[in-house]
Motif scaffolding. Structure first.
Motif, PDB file in Angstrom:
ATOM      1  N   SER A   1       0.852  -1.189   0.000  1.00 42.03           N
ATOM      2  CA  SER A   1       0.000   0.000   0.000  1.00 42.03           C
ATOM      3  C   SER A   1       0.885   1.235   0.000  1.00 42.03           C
ATOM      4  CB  SER A   1      -0.902   0.007   1.234  1.00 42.03           C
ATOM      5  OG  SER A   1      -1.783  -1.110   1.236  1.00 42.03           O
ATOM      6  N   VAL A   2       0.377   2.313  -0.596  1.00 39.19           N
ATOM      7  CA  VAL A   2       1.134   3.564  -0.672  1.00 39.19           C
ATOM      8  C   VAL A   2       0.389   4.618   0.140  1.00 39.19           C
ATOM      9  CG1 VAL A   2       2.188   5.274  -2.192  1.00 39.19           C
ATOM     10  CG2 VAL A   2       1.893   2.913  -2.988  1.00 39.19           C
ATOM     11  N   TYR A   3       1.095   5.224   1.099  1.00 41.65           N
ATOM     12  CA  TYR A   3       0.476   6.181   2.009  1.00 41.65           C
ATOM     13  C   TYR A   3       0.872   7.597   1.601  1.00 41.65           C
ATOM     14  CZ  TYR A   3      -0.806   2.145   4.771  1.00 41.65           C
ATOM     15  OH  TYR A   3      -1.365   0.955   5.167  1.00 41.65           O
ATOM     16  N   LEU A   4       0.048   8.189   0.722  1.00 40.80           N
ATOM     17  CA  LEU A   4       0.290   9.562   0.294  1.00 40.80           C
ATOM     18  C   LEU A   4      -0.259  10.526   1.342  1.00 40.80           C
ATOM     19  CD1 LEU A   4      -0.633   9.283  -3.499  1.00 40.80           C
ATOM     20  CD2 LEU A   4       1.595   8.992  -2.413  1.00 40.80           C
ATOM     21  N   VAL A   5       0.040  11.798   1.172  1.00 39.98           N
ATOM     22  CA  VAL A   5      -0.332  12.791   2.161  1.00 39.98           C
ATOM     23  C   VAL A   5      -1.842  12.887   2.341  1.00 39.98           C
ATOM     24  CG1 VAL A   5      -0.318  14.681   0.474  1.00 39.98           C
ATOM     25  CG2 VAL A   5       0.070  15.180   2.896  1.00 39.98           C
ATOM     26  N   ASP A   6      -2.612  12.626   1.285  1.00 36.72           N
ATOM     27  CA  ASP A   6      -4.060  12.842   1.348  1.00 36.72           C
ATOM     28  C   ASP A   6      -4.892  11.589   1.099  1.00 36.72           C
ATOM     29  OD1 ASP A   6      -3.386  12.567  -1.315  1.00 36.72           O
ATOM     30  OD2 ASP A   6      -4.827  14.064  -2.020  1.00 36.72           O
ATOM     31  N   ARG A   7      -4.233  10.452   0.895  1.00 40.31           N
ATOM     32  CA  ARG A   7      -4.988   9.232   0.583  1.00 40.31           C
ATOM     33  C   ARG A   7      -4.084   8.018   0.740  1.00 40.31           C
ATOM     34  NH1 ARG A   7      -5.721  10.985  -5.590  1.00 40.31           N
ATOM     35  NH2 ARG A   7      -5.405  12.981  -4.528  1.00 40.31           N
ATOM     36  N   VAL A   8      -4.733   6.867   0.808  1.00 37.99           N
ATOM     37  CA  VAL A   8      -4.017   5.595   0.792  1.00 37.99           C
ATOM     38  C   VAL A   8      -4.384   4.869  -0.488  1.00 37.99           C
ATOM     39  CG1 VAL A   8      -3.684   3.364   1.914  1.00 37.99           C
ATOM     40  CG2 VAL A   8      -4.032   5.408   3.303  1.00 37.99           C
ATOM     41  N   ILE A   9      -3.375   4.414  -1.218  1.00 34.40           N
ATOM     42  CA  ILE A   9      -3.603   3.574  -2.388  1.00 34.40           C
ATOM     43  C   ILE A   9      -3.328   2.147  -1.931  1.00 34.40           C
ATOM     44  CG2 ILE A   9      -2.917   3.066  -4.753  1.00 34.40           C
ATOM     45  CD1 ILE A   9      -2.029   5.950  -5.028  1.00 34.40           C
ATOM     46  N   PRO A  10      -4.383   1.362  -1.676  1.00 31.61           N
ATOM     47  CA  PRO A  10      -4.204   0.068  -1.006  1.00 31.61           C
ATOM     48  C   PRO A  10      -3.665  -1.017  -1.924  1.00 31.61           C
ATOM     49  CG  PRO A  10      -6.497   0.382  -1.545  1.00 31.61           C
ATOM     50  CD  PRO A  10      -5.797   1.649  -1.952  1.00 31.61           C
TER      51      PRO A  10
ATOM     52  N   SER B   1       9.235   6.857  -1.873  1.00 33.40           N
ATOM     53  CA  SER B   1       9.552   8.098  -2.596  1.00 33.40           C
ATOM     54  C   SER B   1       8.286   8.874  -2.939  1.00 33.40           C
ATOM     55  CB  SER B   1      10.330   7.776  -3.875  1.00 33.40           C
ATOM     56  OG  SER B   1      11.579   7.177  -3.580  1.00 33.40           O
ATOM     57  N   ALA B   2       7.239   8.168  -3.362  1.00 38.92           N
ATOM     58  CA  ALA B   2       5.972   8.826  -3.684  1.00 38.92           C
ATOM     59  C   ALA B   2       5.373   9.470  -2.440  1.00 38.92           C
ATOM     60  CB  ALA B   2       4.998   7.817  -4.284  1.00 38.92           C
ATOM     61  N   ALA B   3       5.437   8.768  -1.311  1.00 38.92           N
ATOM     62  CA  ALA B   3       4.899   9.325  -0.063  1.00 38.92           C
ATOM     63  C   ALA B   3       5.647  10.599   0.326  1.00 38.92           C
ATOM     64  CB  ALA B   3       4.989   8.279   1.052  1.00 38.92           C
ATOM     65  N   ARG B   4       6.981  10.568   0.223  1.00 39.19           N
ATOM     66  CA  ARG B   4       7.764  11.757   0.563  1.00 39.19           C
ATOM     67  C   ARG B   4       7.460  12.914  -0.393  1.00 39.19           C
ATOM     68  NH1 ARG B   4      11.877   7.910   1.488  1.00 39.19           N
ATOM     69  NH2 ARG B   4      12.722   8.288  -0.588  1.00 39.19           N
ATOM     70  N   ALA B   5       7.334  12.596  -1.673  1.00 38.91           N
ATOM     71  CA  ALA B   5       7.046  13.647  -2.655  1.00 38.91           C
ATOM     72  C   ALA B   5       5.705  14.312  -2.365  1.00 38.91           C
ATOM     73  CB  ALA B   5       7.063  13.056  -4.068  1.00 38.91           C
ATOM     74  N   SER B   6       4.706  13.517  -1.989  1.00 39.04           N
ATOM     75  CA  SER B   6       3.389  14.091  -1.709  1.00 39.04           C
ATOM     76  C   SER B   6       3.424  14.959  -0.460  1.00 39.04           C
ATOM     77  CB  SER B   6       2.342  12.971  -1.577  1.00 39.04           C
ATOM     78  OG  SER B   6       2.507  12.234  -0.380  1.00 39.04           O
ATOM     79  N   GLN B   7       4.187  14.557   0.563  1.00 36.23           N
ATOM     80  CA  GLN B   7       4.319  15.375   1.762  1.00 36.23           C
ATOM     81  C   GLN B   7       5.022  16.696   1.442  1.00 36.23           C
ATOM     82  OE1 GLN B   7       3.199  14.927   4.854  1.00 36.23           O
ATOM     83  NE2 GLN B   7       2.469  12.809   4.748  1.00 36.23           N
ATOM     84  N   LYS B   8       6.060  16.631   0.598  1.00 35.93           N
ATOM     85  CA  LYS B   8       6.802  17.846   0.243  1.00 35.93           C
ATOM     86  C   LYS B   8       5.916  18.842  -0.501  1.00 35.93           C
ATOM     87  CE  LYS B   8      11.458  15.847   0.040  1.00 35.93           C
ATOM     88  NZ  LYS B   8      12.593  15.511  -0.846  1.00 35.93           N
ATOM     89  N   ILE B   9       5.015  18.317  -1.342  1.00 38.07           N
ATOM     90  CA  ILE B   9       4.113  19.201  -2.088  1.00 38.07           C
ATOM     91  C   ILE B   9       3.237  19.999  -1.134  1.00 38.07           C
ATOM     92  CG2 ILE B   9       2.025  19.151  -3.521  1.00 38.07           C
ATOM     93  CD1 ILE B   9       3.426  16.926  -5.151  1.00 38.07           C
ATOM     94  N   LYS B  10       2.628  19.301  -0.167  1.00 33.99           N
ATOM     95  CA  LYS B  10       1.753  19.999   0.771  1.00 33.99           C
ATOM     96  C   LYS B  10       2.555  20.886   1.720  1.00 33.99           C
ATOM     97  CE  LYS B  10      -2.030  18.468  -0.907  1.00 33.99           C
ATOM     98  NZ  LYS B  10      -2.941  19.401  -1.613  1.00 33.99           N
ATOM     99  N   MET B  11       3.783  20.483   2.030  1.00 31.81           N
ATOM    100  CA  MET B  11       4.656  21.329   2.847  1.00 31.81           C
ATOM    101  C   MET B  11       4.939  22.639   2.109  1.00 31.81           C
ATOM    102  SD  MET B  11       6.312  21.128   5.863  1.00 31.81           S
ATOM    103  CE  MET B  11       6.844  19.447   6.207  1.00 31.81           C
ATOM    104  N   ALA B  12       5.217  22.531   0.805  1.00 38.61           N
ATOM    105  CA  ALA B  12       5.490  23.727   0.010  1.00 38.61           C
ATOM    106  C   ALA B  12       4.250  24.610  -0.083  1.00 38.61           C
ATOM    107  CB  ALA B  12       5.965  23.322  -1.385  1.00 38.61           C
ATOM    108  N   GLU B  13       3.082  23.985  -0.266  1.00 38.21           N
ATOM    109  CA  GLU B  13       1.843  24.765  -0.315  1.00 38.21           C
ATOM    110  C   GLU B  13       1.615  25.501   1.006  1.00 38.21           C
ATOM    111  OE1 GLU B  13      -1.514  22.395  -1.427  1.00 38.21           O
ATOM    112  OE2 GLU B  13      -0.594  21.660  -3.263  1.00 38.21           O
ATOM    113  N   PHE B  14       1.907  24.806   2.104  1.00 40.32           N
ATOM    114  CA  PHE B  14       1.666  25.392   3.424  1.00 40.32           C
ATOM    115  C   PHE B  14       2.571  26.594   3.664  1.00 40.32           C
ATOM    116  CE2 PHE B  14       2.490  25.348   8.105  1.00 40.32           C
ATOM    117  CZ  PHE B  14       1.206  25.676   8.521  1.00 40.32           C
ATOM    118  N   TYR B  15       3.819  26.519   3.231  1.00 38.50           N
ATOM    119  CA  TYR B  15       4.780  27.577   3.530  1.00 38.50           C
ATOM    120  C   TYR B  15       4.900  28.627   2.427  1.00 38.50           C
ATOM    121  CZ  TYR B  15       6.405  25.317   7.786  1.00 38.50           C
ATOM    122  OH  TYR B  15       6.477  24.795   9.050  1.00 38.50           O
ATOM    123  N   GLN B  16       4.150  28.479   1.326  1.00 36.95           N
ATOM    124  CA  GLN B  16       4.339  29.445   0.238  1.00 36.95           C
ATOM    125  C   GLN B  16       3.881  30.851   0.651  1.00 36.95           C
ATOM    126  OE1 GLN B  16       2.172  28.192  -3.179  1.00 36.95           O
ATOM    127  NE2 GLN B  16       0.158  28.329  -2.217  1.00 36.95           N
TER     128      GLN B  16
END
Length: 568
Positions: A227-236, A539-554
């Motif tokens: 399963s892949v645990y992205l920032v906003d969803r789980v792909i089981p 890697s996908a999980a980290r990339a998704s977290q970084k995206i929302k981190m960037a959105e939060f701090y922009q």
């Protein structure tokens, strides 16, 4: 470009009609003073047949721009193709495109549209791009969904038909997971023994009872592997009917498990371990926060220990007592692992908090607590016990292997740690020799100092990545002579392989059936695929977290803050 002769950089404009993942024939071009570079001459096998992209109109043509950053070309929809109209696609919509003509040196690539996914306004395009770029499957084949819909559990029939299955529904056990978890792989139970020792039960969802080798669900799980645990969803890895329902060890419901009962002495050492097919009934579902509150003598909120029984207060008292026993086992197991040279890196997990629309609202820092540690120790012990059973019997399965780091990798960061005063030269010399105790002592020495995070980061980066192998080679960081992943079969395919091997061992693995023989033959490739897909999922999980981190701090661009440099 990876070839049997080695890995080569792709020459500029050398991709030609090739695409990411294709098997191609290449030639090597060498310029004076430079390393050889690969040039694609022909495509032997195509890796991509469909992809996710953004549809745009381009005069009489339609165009699809892939969301997958690895596909660096556009594709066209011909004027006579009616698929955009049939699918109700408008300019800017996200679509699934199917390639009908691959690109050549003389012509562009052509696609037709299979379906509309949604508009750019409806979808989080940055996360959709992550899903596409990492090749994550978001839909299950109809054959797998149909198979899952037919599965069910009849407790009485199951116990009557399987004489090996032990009825443990009266034994107190609970699940402890993150507050937002939906799939519960494991449940635990523990009690003190009259001789001063302990009995520890670890119950793991019996996924292999429902997922048989070569079935539609199994074939899809072999492709996904986790399963892949992205920032906003789980792909089981498994259809929802299994992962969130039939296999999930939900409280107050009968569930099938593969269970391990371990007897420990008063110091926490394992005296014996017994594996069995079982049926349990979890008494409660606790979050880590609730378990920590109970351990601290606080009143945890929303804890339902019984499903209607009159003695709910007595059951809650028994639950608290069991948590205290589990915590005693935790402390003693941590001491044992420390003495044998296990390394515990200090890690902090940061996760973005999102609102209902997927917009970031803050950052959550998840740290280790008594509750997380007692569950971790129980799972480590179950994994080690099962691995030892299988290794002692020379059973073929997917072992979790972690090799000792190379001296070169260790030395690469030690000079910096010496320079900043975090390590003495003599300490660094012991670490360079791969002594796990020296590594652990350096981490403990730095705890609470300004160097703590840097020391952890440098030494952790020097470690090799744990992988799956069809042979047991031990686990360096855990100090374990045998280790496997047994405790999360809902979300990891290697755990299903371990369950099948354990069941074969319990049944007296003498006359191997066709399915078992096929699995053993496929193990090397399955282990390699699982190791690779695990890296992709991380890697996908980290990339998704970084995206929302960037959105939060922009909105805070231009602010100044203090920070610590952890690596260069």
């Amino acid at each position: 470009m990876t070839t049997p002769e080695g890995t080569f950089a792709l020459a500029r404009h050398g991709l030609h009609e090739g695409m990411d993942g294709d098997e191609v024939q290449v030639s090597l071009a060498t310029a004076r003073g430079r390393e050889p570079q690969a040039i694609v001459r022909s495509v032997l096998t195509r890796a991509t047949s469909t992809f996710l992209g953004r549809y745009e109109t381009a005069g009489p043509l339609g165009a699809v721009i892939p969301l997958d950053a690895r596909i660096q070309r556009d594709f066209f929809v011909l004027p006579e193709d009616s698929s955009p109209k049939r699918c109700g696609v408008s300019h800017g919509d996200i679509v699934v495109a199917r390639i009908v003509e691959y690109p050549t040196r003389m012509s562009a690539a052509v696609v037709t549209l299979d379906r509309r996914v949604g508009s750019s306004d409806e979808l989080d395009m940055n996360i959709e791009a992550v899903i596409a770029s990492f090749g994550l499957a978001t839909e299950f084949p109809q054959s797998a969904l149909a198979e899952a819909s037919r599965l069910s559990l009849d407790s009485n029939t199951e116990l009557a038909d399987d004489a090996s299955r032990v009825d443990l529904r009266e034994a107190l056990c609970i699940t402890i997971d993150p507050s937002d978890a939906k799939d519960f792989d494991d449940a635990v139970g523990a009690r003190r023994l009259p001789d001063g020792g302990y009995e520890l039960d670890v119950h793991i969802a019996d996924v292999s009872r429902y997922v048989s080798w070569g079935s539609p669900i199994d074939l899809e799980a072999q492709v996904r592997t986790c399963s892949v645990y992205l920032v906003d969803r789980v792909i089981p890895m498994l259809p929802e009917q299994l992962c969130n329902n039939l296999c999930s060890l939900r409280p107050h419901e009968d569930r099938l498990t593969v269970s391990v009962r371990m007897r420990l002495d008063e110091k926490g050492a394992v005296c014996s371990a017994q594996a069995m097919n079982a049926m349990i009934r979890s008494a409660a579902r606790l979050s880590y926060e609730q378990a920590d509150d109970l351990l601290e003598g606080k009143q945890a909120q929303d804890v339902v220990v019984s499903d209607g029984a009159a003695d709910g207060e007595a059951q809650q008292s028994a639950l608290v007592e069991m948590l205290e026993v589990l915590d005693e086992i935790r402390a003693k197991r941590q001491k044992i692992r420390r003495e044998r040279g296990a390394i515990d890196f200090e890690t902090v997990e940061t996760r973005m908090l999102l609102d209902t629309n997927g917009h970031p609202t803050g950052v959550s820092v998840r740290r280790r607590t008594l509750a997380t540690d007692l569950i971790e120790e129980a799972m480590l012990l179950a994994n080690e016990s099962v691995a030892k059973m299988l290794a002692d019997a020379d059973s073929k399965t997917a072992y979790r292997v972690h090799e000792q780091p190379s001296p070169e990798a260790l030395r690469a960061g030690l000079s910096a740690l010496i320079a900043i005063g975090a390590l003495e030269a003599a300490e660094a010399a012991c670490i360079a020799n791969g002594d796990p105790r020296a590594i652990r002592e350096a981490i403990e020495k730095s705890r609470g100092t300004a160097y703590a995070r840097v020391v952890n980061a440098v030494l952790l980066r020097a470690q090799k990545r744990a992988i799956y192998l069809p042979v047991n080679q031990g686990h360096y960081a855990l100090g374990a002579t045998a280790y496997c992943h047994f405790t999360s079969p809902i979300r990891r395919y290697p755990d299903i392989l371990v369950h099948r091997a354990l069941k074969a061992l319990l049944a007296g693995e003498k006359n191997l059936g066709k399915g078992r023989l096929e699995q053993i033959k496929a193990l090397p490739q399955l282990c390699a695929t699982c190791s690779e897909r695990e890296r992709v999922a991380d890697s996908a999980a980290r990339a998704s977290q970084k995206i929302k981190m960037a959105e939060f701090y922009q909105s805070r661009i231009g602010e100044e803050a203090w920070g610590t440099i952890e690596s260069v």
